[in-house]
Design a protein around this motif. Structure first.
Motif, PDB file in Angstrom:
ATOM      1  N   ARG A 209       7.812  -8.680  -5.151  1.00 30.77           N
ATOM      2  CA  ARG A 209       8.412  -7.438  -5.669  1.00 30.77           C
ATOM      3  C   ARG A 209       8.597  -6.406  -4.558  1.00 30.77           C
ATOM      4  O   ARG A 209       9.528  -5.605  -4.607  1.00 30.77           O
ATOM      5  N   GLU A 213      12.205  -4.934  -3.583  1.00 35.61           N
ATOM      6  CA  GLU A 213      12.393  -3.493  -3.762  1.00 35.61           C
ATOM      7  C   GLU A 213      13.099  -2.846  -2.576  1.00 35.61           C
ATOM      8  O   GLU A 213      14.017  -2.037  -2.771  1.00 35.61           O
ATOM      9  N   GLN A 297      15.609  -8.834 -11.900  1.00 32.15           N
ATOM     10  CA  GLN A 297      14.970  -8.160 -10.783  1.00 32.15           C
ATOM     11  C   GLN A 297      15.957  -7.181 -10.177  1.00 32.15           C
ATOM     12  O   GLN A 297      17.167  -7.432 -10.168  1.00 32.15           O
TER      13      GLN A 297
END
Length: 337
Positions: A209, A213, A297
């Motif tokens: 993640r 990001e 995502q």
């Protein structure tokens, strides 16, 4: 992200071997890797992959067994100690455990690297206060580490790493000790620093993640080798190596299949996530599919999605459905059960 004619970081055939009582351990082998000026580059792997050894080799905290390390064109491994200290001023580093000096307050922690290179006290203090403003902690200038939260400690550590105006910031599991909300704040701060200071950032992490990001490109490390490298969205949508698939794909345990139909993983790029492609396919062919898992995502501000489906066991029908998906830009990979 600004591209340059030559990488700001270049690793050539980098190898690190540890010799000890337990025997010979090859931590890194023949690493070829380059990072462009102004990008946020992610290095990810599971525990024991060699990623922390790699980042420590970049600034020669760990001296490699062989290979070359170039920072902005200067090869570090052949430098004498004085020249190496000077070149290290171009490389800032932050750690999972913050590594602040407990007996110094926030300002004095930031001043510490400036003191080591002989910066006058008033000039160093002025620089420290400027950096506390950058990281949003001017009101905590006199606070000691014991009086700061985890997120505040990491902000002080980031300010300290920026004190000598480095060209590169190395982040070794910098968010692993933080809760999710604080992690988001630190990642946003690193993005702002990357943009506003034109600072190249290297993120070492085991968390996908974090890569999704803020990183522009990523290298997947496993067993001391780079298994895969590329733009984050490309690796996410169509991972080629088993190492990448283990990190990117959610666990398929508990997925129940019906009949003899094959399973396929669908990856949707930006835009396709907003269209009911699978529903349209079901209506087009009048045949149901079994949806085993689905998720989305956000990567660098764009939304990407994945879905695992089981198609009907009619081979000809399944082939037409796969063609329908591919014609609409969906990446399709057969799953081996």
């Amino acid at each position: 992200m600004e591209n340059s004619s030559s990488p700001i970081i270049e690793l050539r055939k980098l190898t690190k071997i540890f010799e000890g009582a337990a025997g010979r351990v090859v931590a890194l082998q023949d690493i070829d890797l380059s990072v462009e000026k102004g990008e946020i580059f992610g290095i990810i792997g599971l525990s024991g992959a060699g990623k922390s050894t790699l980042v420590r080799c970049i600034n020669l905290l760990e001296r490699p067994t062989s290979g070359e390390i170039l920072i902005d064109g200067t090869e570090l491994t052949g430098l004498d100690e004085k020249s190496l200290r000077r070149e290290r001023q171009q490389i800032g580093m932050i750690f999972q455990s913050f590594n602040l000096l407990m007996q110094r307050n926030a300002v004095d922690n930031i001043c510490f690297p400036l003191e080591l290179i002989g910066t006058p006290r008033e000039q160093a203090k002025k620089r420290a206060m400027e950096l506390l403003e950058v990281v949003g902690l001017t009101d905590r200038a006199a606070a000691y580490p014991a009086q700061l939260s985890g997120g505040q400690k990491q902000r002080v550590a980031i300010a300290r790493a920026l004190a000598t105006n480095p060209k590169v910031l190395l982040c070794d599991e910098a968010t692993s000790a933080l809760d999710p909300a604080t992690t988001q704040q630190i990642l946003k701060l690193l993005q702002e620093i990357n943009r506003d200071m034109d600072l190249t950032v290297v993120m070492i992490t085991h968390e996908m993640r974090v890569i999704q990001e803020i990183c522009h490109r990523v290298a997947i490390l496993e067993g001391g080798f780079v298994q895969e490298m590329g733009r984050v969205e490309d690796v996410f949508l169509n991972p080629q190596s088993d190492a990448a698939k283990k990190l990117i794909y959610p666990s398929d345990r508990g997925q129940e299949t019906f009949g003899a139909g094959s399973r396929y993983r669908l990856s949707f790029g930006e835009g396709a996530t907003e269209e009911p492609i699978v529903a349209g396919m079901v209506l087009e062919f009048g045949a149901a599919v079994n949806i085993l898992s689905a998720n989305t995502q956000v990567i660098d501000g764009q939304t990407f999605g994945q879905m695992v489906i089981q198609l009907p066991d009619n081979t000809a029908l399944a082939a037409r459905m796969l063609l329908y998906l591919r014609q609409r830009g969906v990446v399709v990979q057969e799953e081996v059960v």
